[in-house]
Design an enzyme around this catalytic site. Sequence first.
Site, short mmCIF file in Angstrom:
data_model
loop_
_atom_site.label_atom_id
_atom_site.label_comp_id
_atom_site.label_asym_id
_atom_site.label_seq_id
_atom_site.Cartn_x
_atom_site.Cartn_y
_atom_site.Cartn_z
N ASP A 170 0.83 -1.20 0.00
CA ASP A 170 0.00 0.00 0.00
C ASP A 170 0.86 1.25 0.00
O ASP A 170 2.08 1.21 0.20
CB ASP A 170 -1.04 -0.01 1.13
CG ASP A 170 -0.46 0.25 2.50
OD1 ASP A 170 0.75 0.50 2.62
OD2 ASP A 170 -1.23 0.21 3.48
N ILE A 171 0.23 2.37 -0.27
CA ILE A 171 0.93 3.65 -0.41
C ILE A 171 1.23 4.22 0.96
O ILE A 171 0.34 4.31 1.82
CB ILE A 171 0.08 4.63 -1.23
CG1 ILE A 171 -0.17 4.06 -2.63
CG2 ILE A 171 0.75 6.00 -1.32
CD1 ILE A 171 -1.14 4.87 -3.46
N GLU A 213 -6.06 2.22 -0.46
CA GLU A 213 -4.77 2.37 -1.13
C GLU A 213 -3.96 1.07 -1.12
O GLU A 213 -2.76 1.07 -1.37
CB GLU A 213 -3.95 3.48 -0.46
CG GLU A 213 -3.46 3.18 0.94
CD GLU A 213 -4.45 3.58 2.03
OE1 GLU A 213 -4.00 3.83 3.16
OE2 GLU A 213 -5.66 3.62 1.76
#
Length: 294
Positions: A170-171, A213
Amino acid sequence: MARKQKTVVTVISKITDRPVTKEAALVVIYGLDLGRKYNLDKPKFIIGRSSKSDIQVDQESVSRSHARIVCDSKHILLNDMGSTNGTYVNDELVDEACLRDGDLIKIGRTIFKFLSGGNIENAYHEEIYRLTTVDGLTQVYNKRYFLETLERELSRCQRYGRDLSLLIFDIDHFKQINDTYGHLAGDYVLKQMAVMVRENIRREDFLARYGGEEFTIILPEIDHARAVLMAEKVRMLIEEARFVFEKAEIKVTISVGVATFEEGLNDPVNFIRKADHNLYQAKNSGRNQVQGDE
């Protein structure tokens, strides 16, 4: 709030383009009212935040009167009405566009798909079926289809004794990106990242948006060492990429957790839990890194 300066892109229909028939519709493929169909059966439609709009999109990023659709016997035109955040067709910021079958229209955070042709009902039902497997924003597979695919791949790897690995990434600090640049910028980052990753994995690999995300990649017939190398390749790809939204450059990094099939990971829940645990370790150890216990 002053409207941001934008590049005007006008899409002009060529003579060879197939003309729009009397049957046309917009289908929501991302956002609230997912799957809702709006038949374009009047000469004019207003899309906006106002309750008086023909197609209401009740979001802060949408202007009260955001865009206008004008229909005639041959063409359907989309006009931006001086909106604050602009109107996008196929990711291009436009003032006016002649719509063609399959065009994606982004108003605020909602994405519509334009359908035209001889049988709108068939096209609509095909689109609804597609929505059961594909995420409307990023156009990669969705969580539901990921879970079905992972279960099939787990059965296959156990039956034939083959390797199987899973990446979850994920970001980093995604909330900060949204807070600093806005949710439209956050959507842009998610979509661009998905495109970059999809173009840099094997055809047999399976990329999906797991939620928010967070993304996953199923790696059939890949052992742990090669899975870690793939995770590092993806991490470096994102770290070195340029994400520019409305002239603002956004620094993006990801953290990645790796899991490879072994005894005790016989079902999707445990397999995902192992990769997710390693993702947590990557986050907890400073982010922008890969973690994967063998």
